[in-house]
Motif scaffolding. Structure first.
Motif, PDB file in Angstrom:
ATOM      1  N   LYS A 108     -94.667  35.540 -52.682  1.00 40.93           N
ATOM      2  CA  LYS A 108     -95.295  34.316 -53.672  1.00 40.93           C
ATOM      3  C   LYS A 108     -96.679  34.212 -54.050  1.00 40.93           C
ATOM      4  CE  LYS A 108     -91.457  31.679 -51.889  1.00 40.93           C
ATOM      5  NZ  LYS A 108     -91.302  30.073 -50.976  1.00 40.93           N
ATOM      6  N   ASN A 131     -91.487  26.355 -55.929  1.00 41.62           N
ATOM      7  CA  ASN A 131     -91.294  26.545 -54.550  1.00 41.62           C
ATOM      8  C   ASN A 131     -89.925  25.966 -54.343  1.00 41.62           C
ATOM      9  OD1 ASN A 131     -91.874  27.959 -52.345  1.00 41.62           O
ATOM     10  ND2 ASN A 131     -92.352  26.199 -51.242  1.00 41.62           N
ATOM     11  N   ASP A 208     -96.278  29.888 -48.557  1.00 45.33           N
ATOM     12  CA  ASP A 208     -96.135  28.609 -48.780  1.00 45.33           C
ATOM     13  C   ASP A 208     -97.458  28.570 -49.560  1.00 45.33           C
ATOM     14  OD1 ASP A 208     -95.223  26.072 -48.820  1.00 45.33           O
ATOM     15  OD2 ASP A 208     -96.220  25.429 -46.960  1.00 45.33           O
TER      16      ASP A 208
END
Length: 316
Positions: A108, A131, A208
């Motif tokens: 990510k 997300n 994250d």
């Protein structure tokens, strides 16, 4: 409904036509088909190779590159600052698109990169929204490591925490399987140690929004079958029985069909050729929308083909 024939694609009108049965196209088609009163047609230039070992077996990654039955075999223009070298740019030409031929990496971007989209004026295009849907797409299986391995691969804990955090509990498990290979060598640990000796630390939250640093990333591999998990077997296969979802493979879209109505550009379908048509061009009709999901290379070409039409509609 499973795959259809050419005559069915051109003999009916569909609410939505999705150009490209790759990563984005199959996800959108599956989501749209959840509404039973909506008909969706997916046109994919490649073929259905969901069970082809060159795609499914993780040890065969890269072997599809340069083969036209799997790969568009795109290349760059000569690069002036690289001695006019022409570089290959592999893109998946099969059901599942590039998710069927890539190197399995599940990564990510940084939170700042995604939030920048919203700061540029695109309301709602921020990390939290991005997300949320990324989490909805996957089922994450943490690695099975010994206590010693956990101590040596401390950053794996951050990965596990990131993908199994509170946000992941907002949705049921997603169709894409994300995991770690069942076997590993000590090469990973030695490489990480070398980076640490250079002053590079582990990424604090690699999945994250904080990927800077050392990352041992997970892969799009089903931990049970140890085979590739991709758009084809995750989004198309389990939804192929829907009566409102249609797929035509071997269909290469050439242009979007448009007409001018009261000064507005109306998109009514697409023109395409089929592998069995002998070069003939056909029209598939869309009553609602045409969704262009032909990958980063071919979607751009399709968009550029529309620019002259918009130019003609501009007031003089």
């Amino acid at each position: 409904m499973p795959r259809i024939e050419l005559k069915e694609a051109i003999g009916n009108s569909y609410d939505f036509i999705v150009v490209g049965g790759g990563t984005a196209g199959l996800v959108l088609a599956a989501r749209l088909a959840e509404e039973k009163d909506i008909s969706v047609l997916v046109l994919e230039a490649g073929e259905d190779k969901l069970d082809d070992p060159l795609i499914t077996k993780i040890g065969h990654f890269g072997q599809t590159f340069g083969q036209e039955e799997y790969d568009w075999c795109a290349v760059t223009t000569p690069q002036v600052n690289a001695y006019n070298t022409v570089f290959p740019w592999p893109r998946g030409r099969t059901l599942g698109g590039s998710s069927a031929v890539n190197f399995f990496a599940w990564t990510k971007p940084s939170r700042e990169d995604i939030d920048a989209w919203e700061q540029l004026g695109n309301k709602g295009w921020n990390w939290d929204t991005f997300n949320k849907y990324m989490q909805r797409a996957i089922t994450f299986t943490p690695p099975k490591l010994s206590d010693e391995e956990h101590a040596q691969l401390a950053m794996v804990k951050a990965l596990s925490s990131s993908e199994n955090g509170a946000l992941a509990q907002l949705h049921p498990p997603g169709p894409i399987q994300v995991s770690y290979p069942p076997l590993r060598t000590d090469l990973d640990i030695k490489v990480q140690q070398a980076f640490q000796e250079m002053g590079i630390e582990f990424a604090t939250a690699p999945l994250d929004g904080q990927p800077n640093g050392i990352v041992l990333g997970p892969a799009t591999v089903d931990p049970n079958s140890v085979q590739r998990s991709f758009a084809g077997n995750a989004y198309w296969k389990p939804n192929s029985g829907r009566s409102n979802l249609y797929l035509l493979t071997g269909a290469t879209v050439h242009r979007i069909v448009s007409t001018e109505v009261d000064g507005e550009l109306l998109i009514s379908g697409v023109e395409f050729s089929h592998k069995d048509s002998g070069g003939d061009v056909f029209t598939a009709k869309a009553s609602k929308e045409v969704i262009l999901c032909a990958g980063c290379v071919h979607s751009l070409l399709g968009y550029l083909s529309l620019i002259p039409l918009y130019t003609e509609l501009e007031p003089s």
